[in-house]
Design an enzyme around this catalytic site. Structure first.
Site, PDB file in Angstrom:
ATOM      1  N   ALA A  89     -27.440  47.899  13.544  1.00  0.00           N
ATOM      2  CA  ALA A  89     -28.143  48.785  14.913  1.00  0.00           C
ATOM      3  C   ALA A  89     -26.263  50.576  14.794  1.00  0.00           C
ATOM      4  O   ALA A  89     -26.826  51.580  14.884  1.00  0.00           O
ATOM      5  CB  ALA A  89     -27.878  48.927  16.292  1.00  0.00           C
ATOM      6  N   ASP A 130     -31.004  48.292  21.166  1.00  0.00           N
ATOM      7  CA  ASP A 130     -29.833  47.871  20.448  1.00  0.00           C
ATOM      8  C   ASP A 130     -29.185  49.464  20.049  1.00  0.00           C
ATOM      9  O   ASP A 130     -27.967  49.771  19.855  1.00  0.00           O
ATOM     10  CB  ASP A 130     -29.565  46.959  19.017  1.00  0.00           C
ATOM     11  CG  ASP A 130     -29.676  45.637  18.882  1.00  0.00           C
ATOM     12  OD1 ASP A 130     -30.067  45.291  20.496  1.00  0.00           O
ATOM     13  OD2 ASP A 130     -29.177  45.159  18.406  1.00  0.00           O
TER      14      ASP A 130
HETATM   15  O1  PMV Z   1     -29.279  39.600  17.411  1.00  0.00           O
HETATM   16  P1  PMV Z   1     -29.610  41.661  17.536  1.00  0.00           P
HETATM   17  O2  PMV Z   1     -28.725  42.299  17.800  1.00  0.00           O
HETATM   18  O3  PMV Z   1     -30.120  41.865  16.519  1.00  0.00           O
HETATM   19  O4  PMV Z   1     -30.516  41.715  18.526  1.00  0.00           O
HETATM   20  C1  PMV Z   1     -31.235  41.720  18.458  1.00  0.00           C
HETATM   21  C2  PMV Z   1     -32.350  41.785  20.102  1.00  0.00           C
HETATM   22  C3  PMV Z   1     -33.931  41.903  20.773  1.00  0.00           C
HETATM   23  O5  PMV Z   1     -34.342  41.620  21.976  1.00  0.00           O
HETATM   24  C4  PMV Z   1     -33.551  39.695  20.052  1.00  0.00           C
HETATM   25  C5  PMV Z   1     -34.563  42.404  19.675  1.00  0.00           C
HETATM   26  C6  PMV Z   1     -35.161  44.046  19.927  1.00  0.00           C
HETATM   27  O6  PMV Z   1     -35.225  44.264  19.221  1.00  0.00           O
HETATM   28  O7  PMV Z   1     -34.068  44.048  20.985  1.00  0.00           O
END
Ligand code: PMV
Length: 310
Positions: A89, A130
């Site tokens: 992000a 994110d």
């Molecule tokens: O692990 P990360 O930083 O990609 O976080 C993902 C968070 C989820 O809820 C699993 C996916 C989303 O898009 O919200």
């Protein structure tokens, strides 16, 4: 040359459930990714040709720029990759900030929306948690209904997320990275498949959403003991949804004597856990002894900024 940087993020409560439109709470943290852009003969990343397989977020985000003017990108980051700390992000939003008019003001809502589109395309399914957190900085609360502090509303299919600013007291968090990289897209798809076939998984998703609201109340009122208990419950529910990992459990367990609570954060399947504590040195040592890599972080009020080095 245009440059922009964006912070990492941690999801305190509600990952995965937020993809279904449930409430979630996240916070920007004191590690950043910077993107420097200058005109090039072809698109490059740190002097290597841009490889969409290796840099899918950059490849998709670059489509928001001028395709007739290739860019040489230089990326500097102290956010560990695929660790649940929002490195994708941050790099996406920082690049989008470089692609806009360098003299105009930063339009955070447009950047957060664009960042969500990029994440959605790369992951197949995503929530805007994110990208809004790294765009805006500070604490962010996603709700199915608008409330005071509303920043913007993002819709996709039948889901709607009202994104709010959420003022939280300063939190001492220690991240424990497993070092196991797990892509977010397949984990999100596996939770969807489970929810489609198992009503108890749907109930777990709803309970995680309720925990996010209770967690916000606890943190805002300084009730860290309650917040810690909710973290433990949230972690167990995420394990039940199949996104845990034995090393995450080991790190969570190792932190227990010195933390109010601990849970996996982000997509899971590896990645990282977080512990809420006022004994960060002890937690750091416990994570290290259990085989994880600790990162002490504090909350970060600054979201994406342009023309500032990380
Ligand atoms: O692990 P990360 O930083 O990609 O976080 C993902 C968070 C989820 O809820 C699993 C996916 C989303 O898009 O919200």
């Amino acid at each position: 040359m245009v440059a922009a940087s964006a912070p990492g993020k941690l999801i305190l409560f509600g990952e995965h459930a937020v993809v279904f439109g449930e409430p979630a709470l996240s916070v920007a943290v004191s590690r950043r990714t910077a993107v420097h852009c200058r005109p090039g003969e072809r698109a490059t990343v740190n002097d290597e040709p841009l490889d969409p397989g290796r840099h899918p977020y950059l490849a998709v985000a670059l489509r928001w720029g001028d395709p007739t003017r290739p860019l040489a990108l230089e990326i500097e980051s102290d956010i560990p990759v695929a660790s649940g700390m929002g490195s994708s992000a941050a790099v996406t939003v920082a690049l989008l900030a470089c692609l806009g008019n360098p003299r105009g003001p930063l339009d955070r809502e447009t950047l957060a929306r664009g960042g969500f589109e990029v994440e959605h395309e790369v992951q197949g399914r995503a929530s805007p948690i994110d990208t809004t957190t790294v765009t805006e900085g500070g604490g962010i609360l996603l709700l199915p209904e608008p409330e005071e502090g509303l920043l913007w509303t993002i819709r996709r299919d039948d889901r709607v997320w009202h994104l709010h600013r959420c003022d939280l007291p300063p939190l001492t968090l220690v991240v424990g990275s497993t070092g196991i990289e797990a892509a977010t897209g397949p984990l999100v798809a596996s939770v969807q498949a489970r929810v489609d076939r198992d009503p108890s998984a749907r109930e777990a998703v709803a309970r995680i959403g309720a925990i996010a609201l209770e967690g916000r109340e606890a943190l805002v009122h300084g009730d860290v003991a309650r917040a810690g208990a909710l973290m433990a419950e949230n972690h167990a529910l995420l394990n039940g949804l199949g996104v845990g990992h034995p090393l995450l459990d080991k790190l969570v367990e190792a932190c227990r004597p010195h933390a109010y609570g601990a849970k996996l954060t982000g997509a899971g399947g590896g990645g990282s856990m977080i512990a809420l504590t006022d004994e960060p040195r002890r937690v750091t040592a416990a994570i290290q002894a259990a085989g994880g890599t600790p990162y002490m972080v504090s909350t970060e009020p600054r979201g994406v900024v342009r023309n500032a080095r990380a």
